[in-house]
Motif scaffolding. Structure first.
Motif, PDB file in Angstrom:
ATOM      1  N   MET A  43      -2.108  -4.291   5.889  1.00 15.57           N
ATOM      2  CA  MET A  43      -2.053  -5.549   5.157  1.00 15.57           C
ATOM      3  C   MET A  43      -3.102  -6.551   5.613  1.00 15.57           C
ATOM      4  O   MET A  43      -3.424  -7.492   4.886  1.00 15.57           O
ATOM      5  CB  MET A  43      -0.661  -6.158   5.292  1.00 15.57           C
ATOM      6  CG  MET A  43       0.445  -5.331   4.645  1.00 15.57           C
ATOM      7  SD  MET A  43       0.155  -5.005   2.886  1.00 15.57           S
ATOM      8  CE  MET A  43       0.319  -6.653   2.200  1.00 15.57           C
ATOM      9  N   ARG A  46      -6.003  -6.468   3.138  1.00 17.05           N
ATOM     10  CA  ARG A  46      -5.600  -6.589   1.735  1.00 17.05           C
ATOM     11  C   ARG A  46      -6.737  -7.192   0.895  1.00 17.05           C
ATOM     12  O   ARG A  46      -7.226  -8.276   1.179  1.00 17.05           O
ATOM     13  CB  ARG A  46      -4.346  -7.452   1.633  1.00 17.05           C
ATOM     14  CG  ARG A  46      -3.718  -7.504   0.257  1.00 17.05           C
ATOM     15  CD  ARG A  46      -2.393  -8.223   0.326  1.00 17.05           C
ATOM     16  NE  ARG A  46      -1.713  -8.217  -0.954  1.00 17.05           N
ATOM     17  CZ  ARG A  46      -1.819  -9.184  -1.869  1.00 17.05           C
ATOM     18  NH1 ARG A  46      -2.562 -10.251  -1.594  1.00 17.05           N
ATOM     19  NH2 ARG A  46      -1.179  -9.094  -3.009  1.00 17.05           N
ATOM     20  N   HIS A  60      -4.517  -3.614  -2.774  1.00 19.14           N
ATOM     21  CA  HIS A  60      -3.543  -4.679  -2.518  1.00 19.14           C
ATOM     22  C   HIS A  60      -2.652  -4.407  -1.317  1.00 19.14           C
ATOM     23  O   HIS A  60      -1.963  -5.314  -0.835  1.00 19.14           O
ATOM     24  CB  HIS A  60      -2.678  -4.884  -3.766  1.00 19.14           C
ATOM     25  CG  HIS A  60      -1.818  -3.707  -4.103  1.00 19.14           C
ATOM     26  ND1 HIS A  60      -2.348  -2.488  -4.486  1.00 19.14           N
ATOM     27  CD2 HIS A  60      -0.466  -3.544  -4.100  1.00 19.14           C
ATOM     28  CE1 HIS A  60      -1.371  -1.634  -4.714  1.00 19.14           C
ATOM     29  NE2 HIS A  60      -0.223  -2.241  -4.490  1.00 19.14           N
ATOM     30  N   LEU A  61      -2.665  -3.179  -0.804  1.00 20.50           N
ATOM     31  CA  LEU A  61      -1.909  -2.839   0.401  1.00 20.50           C
ATOM     32  C   LEU A  61      -2.830  -2.507   1.575  1.00 20.50           C
ATOM     33  O   LEU A  61      -2.367  -2.005   2.600  1.00 20.50           O
ATOM     34  CB  LEU A  61      -0.966  -1.665   0.131  1.00 20.50           C
ATOM     35  CG  LEU A  61       0.162  -1.909  -0.872  1.00 20.50           C
ATOM     36  CD1 LEU A  61       0.969  -0.648  -1.092  1.00 20.50           C
ATOM     37  CD2 LEU A  61       1.067  -3.053  -0.411  1.00 20.50           C
ATOM     38  N   GLY A  62      -4.105  -2.787   1.421  1.00 17.54           N
ATOM     39  CA  GLY A  62      -5.046  -2.504   2.483  1.00 17.54           C
ATOM     40  C   GLY A  62      -5.422  -1.047   2.601  1.00 17.54           C
ATOM     41  O   GLY A  62      -6.006  -0.633   3.613  1.00 17.54           O
TER      42      GLY A  62
END
Length: 292
Positions: A43, A46, A60-62
């Motif tokens: 994260m 991100r 979006h979640l890295g």
């Protein structure tokens, strides 16, 4: 040899074949080709921009977009090819049987095809998803149910054009069996039609799978798939549109390469198209020049 020589003379076909081959190899050896695990969440990264460690950035979640793009080849291309091969095999078996034996066999198989083809393709896929649920496997099942009848009808038409030829009658008079005649005589002349319809269907099936995954009906998280990657990047499509660029370009490039290869296969496998292309090249030679 003539087939490969003619195919290699088409630059777009060579480029398309190279791209498809590299894509398939990368998908098969995804654990070796991907720099990171596709489902590893970080994260802190991100929506991070591209870097030397993460060449295409992070989602979006890295997660590594490049790694997910490489692993996405498996459902987007390899599993679609498996469904295409199964539906083409079924269609070829029924198509050759209907076109060669004719009569009651032809009537029975064609009525079954009429029933399957009476359902629009997208309606069939949605019906299968509604009964079996969302998921990659169910969409692939729908592809097989939807495509085999279409393949059977087209292959039957191609077979019927050659089933009553003089060389077929001569082979029958010599005592050749039906299977021998189909394998040695009818299959080679039907290859152009089979190659073209299968390759063009391959591209359309990739687009359809990506579309359903984009709508959330295909492969489910956390697994990687190109259409789902587009769906996950929707929330930043205006602020950071580059995150939709990688999966979008992957779909466009692979499907375009397959289409280029499809056209080249048709020209290389069809003697009439090869002869016409040679005539065009001969007419373009200036007067007084000798042909090598």
């Amino acid at each position: 040899m003539k087939f490969f020589k003619h195919l290699l003379q088409d630059k777009l076909a060579v480029i398309g074949l190279s791209i498809v081959a590299i894509t398939v190899v990368a998908g098969i050896f995804a654990p070796l080709a991907a720099p990171h695990h596709p489902e590893a969440v970080n994260m802190e990264l991100r929506f991070a921009s591209s870097s030397w460690e993460y060449l295409l950035g992070n989602d979006h979640l890295g997660r590594c977009i490049l790694s997910r793009l490489i692993y996405g080849i498996r459902p987007s291309v390899l599993w679609v090819f498996a469904a295409l091969a199964l539906s083409l095999t079924m269609g070829a078996v029924f198509g050759f049987a209907a076109g060669y034996f004719k009569g009651k066999i032809d009537a029975f198989i064609m009525r079954a095809c009429d029933v399957m083809l009476s359902f629009p393709g997208y309606v069939m896929i949605l019906a299968v998803i509604g009964v079996l649920g969302t998921g990659l496997e169910n969409i692939l099942i729908a592809f097989v149910l939807m495509k085999w009848a279409w393949f059977a009808r087209i292959i039957r038409t191609s077979v019927m054009q050659h089933a009553d030829s003089d060389y077929i009658k001569y082979s029958k008079a010599l005592g050749a069996g039906s299977l021998t005649i189909m394998v040695k005589h009818i299959v080679p002349v039907s290859l152009p039609d089979i190659a073209v319809i299968s390759s063009s269907s391959f591209g359309s099936m990739i687009l359809q799978l990506s579309g359903f995954s984009f709508l959330g009906l295909g492969i489910q998280a956390p697994h990687a798939e190109w259409g789902m990657m587009l769906n996950e990047a929707r929330e930043v499509m205006f602020s950071k549109p580059e995150f939709m660029l990688a999966p979008g370009l992957a779909i466009i490039i692979v499907v375009s390469s397959i289409n280029f290869l499809s056209d080249a296969l048709q020209a290389a496998l069809d003697p009439k198209l090869m002869a016409s292309s040679r005539k065009v090249k001969y007419r373009m030679i200036p007067a007084g020049k000798e042909v090598a």
